[in-house]
Design a protein around this motif. Structure first.
Motif, short mmCIF file in Angstrom:
data_model
loop_
_atom_site.label_atom_id
_atom_site.label_comp_id
_atom_site.label_asym_id
_atom_site.label_seq_id
_atom_site.Cartn_x
_atom_site.Cartn_y
_atom_site.Cartn_z
N VAL A 9 1.54 6.70 -6.86
CA VAL A 9 0.47 7.63 -7.21
C VAL A 9 0.99 9.07 -7.10
O VAL A 9 0.76 9.89 -7.97
CB VAL A 9 -0.77 7.42 -6.31
CG1 VAL A 9 -1.75 8.59 -6.43
CG2 VAL A 9 -1.47 6.12 -6.65
N GLN A 10 1.75 9.34 -6.03
CA GLN A 10 2.31 10.69 -5.84
C GLN A 10 3.31 11.03 -6.93
O GLN A 10 3.34 12.16 -7.42
CB GLN A 10 3.00 10.78 -4.47
CG GLN A 10 2.06 10.72 -3.30
CD GLN A 10 2.80 10.62 -1.98
OE1 GLN A 10 4.03 10.66 -1.92
NE2 GLN A 10 2.06 10.48 -0.90
N LEU A 27 0.83 -1.19 0.00
CA LEU A 27 0.00 0.00 0.00
C LEU A 27 0.87 1.26 0.00
O LEU A 27 0.59 2.22 -0.72
CB LEU A 27 -0.95 0.00 1.20
CG LEU A 27 -1.96 1.14 1.27
CD1 LEU A 27 -2.81 1.22 0.01
CD2 LEU A 27 -2.83 0.98 2.51
N LYS A 28 1.97 1.24 0.75
CA LYS A 28 2.90 2.37 0.75
C LYS A 28 3.51 2.57 -0.64
O LYS A 28 3.64 3.71 -1.11
CB LYS A 28 4.01 2.16 1.78
CG LYS A 28 3.58 2.36 3.21
CD LYS A 28 4.74 2.12 4.16
CE LYS A 28 4.35 2.33 5.60
NZ LYS A 28 5.49 2.08 6.52
N CYS A 71 -7.61 12.09 -10.35
CA CYS A 71 -6.70 11.13 -9.74
C CYS A 71 -5.77 10.48 -10.76
O CYS A 71 -4.62 10.25 -10.47
CB CYS A 71 -7.52 10.04 -9.04
SG CYS A 71 -6.56 8.64 -8.51
N THR A 73 -5.96 1.15 -12.32
CA THR A 73 -6.44 1.99 -11.23
C THR A 73 -7.80 2.57 -11.58
O THR A 73 -8.71 2.59 -10.75
CB THR A 73 -5.42 3.11 -10.93
OG1 THR A 73 -4.18 2.49 -10.57
CG2 THR A 73 -5.89 3.99 -9.78
N ARG A 125 0.82 4.05 -2.99
CA ARG A 125 0.58 5.47 -2.69
C ARG A 125 1.76 6.34 -3.13
O ARG A 125 1.58 7.44 -3.64
CB ARG A 125 0.28 5.66 -1.21
CG ARG A 125 -1.09 5.09 -0.81
CD ARG A 125 -1.33 5.15 0.68
NE ARG A 125 -1.11 6.49 1.21
CZ ARG A 125 -2.06 7.40 1.41
NH1 ARG A 125 -3.30 7.10 1.13
NH2 ARG A 125 -1.77 8.58 1.90
#
Length: 113
Positions: free
Chosen positions: A26-27, A19-20, A110, A80, A23
């Motif tokens: 995504v950033q 998950l990290k 997003c 996604t 994320r």
């Protein structure tokens, strides 16, 4: 996306390091990040990260490309988008006047290419 694909995607995200990583990617956006840099940023050994990235790739949440000697990982935008659409498709009892704009706004902000 069908329910089994969604379960696979959720399963891919259902671990702290993965998950990290997701994320973080995504950033970072479409440019992606080298595997070694991801390992440092998330604080996991490279061989462990490799396993996590493979799981995320099988879940269609990340994709890889080779640049020189490095593997660059980025969010799989289509995967996604599919997952977000799956989550939102029945919101508000499927009322397209409510859900349609919500889905489009979420996906455009997003996950734009």
């Amino acid at each position: 996306m069908d329910i089994n694909e969604a379960i696979g995607a959720f399963s891919g995200l259902a671990q702290e390091s993965r998950l990290k990583v997701f994320r973080l990617l995504v950033q970072v956006g479409a440019d992606g990040m080298a595997a070694g840099d991801i390992a440092k940023a998330v604080g996991v050994p490279k061989n462990t990260l490799s396993s996590h990235l493979a799981i995320l790739a099988r879940a269609n949440l990340v994709q890889a490309r080779k640049e020189g000697r490095s593997m660059i990982y980025a969010v799989d935008l289509e995967g996604t988008r599919s997952l977000l659409s799956f989550l939102m498709e029945d919101c508000c009892q499927g009322d397209p006047s409510v859900c349609g704009p919500l889905i489009e706004t979420t996906l455009a902000t997003c996950c734009s290419d």
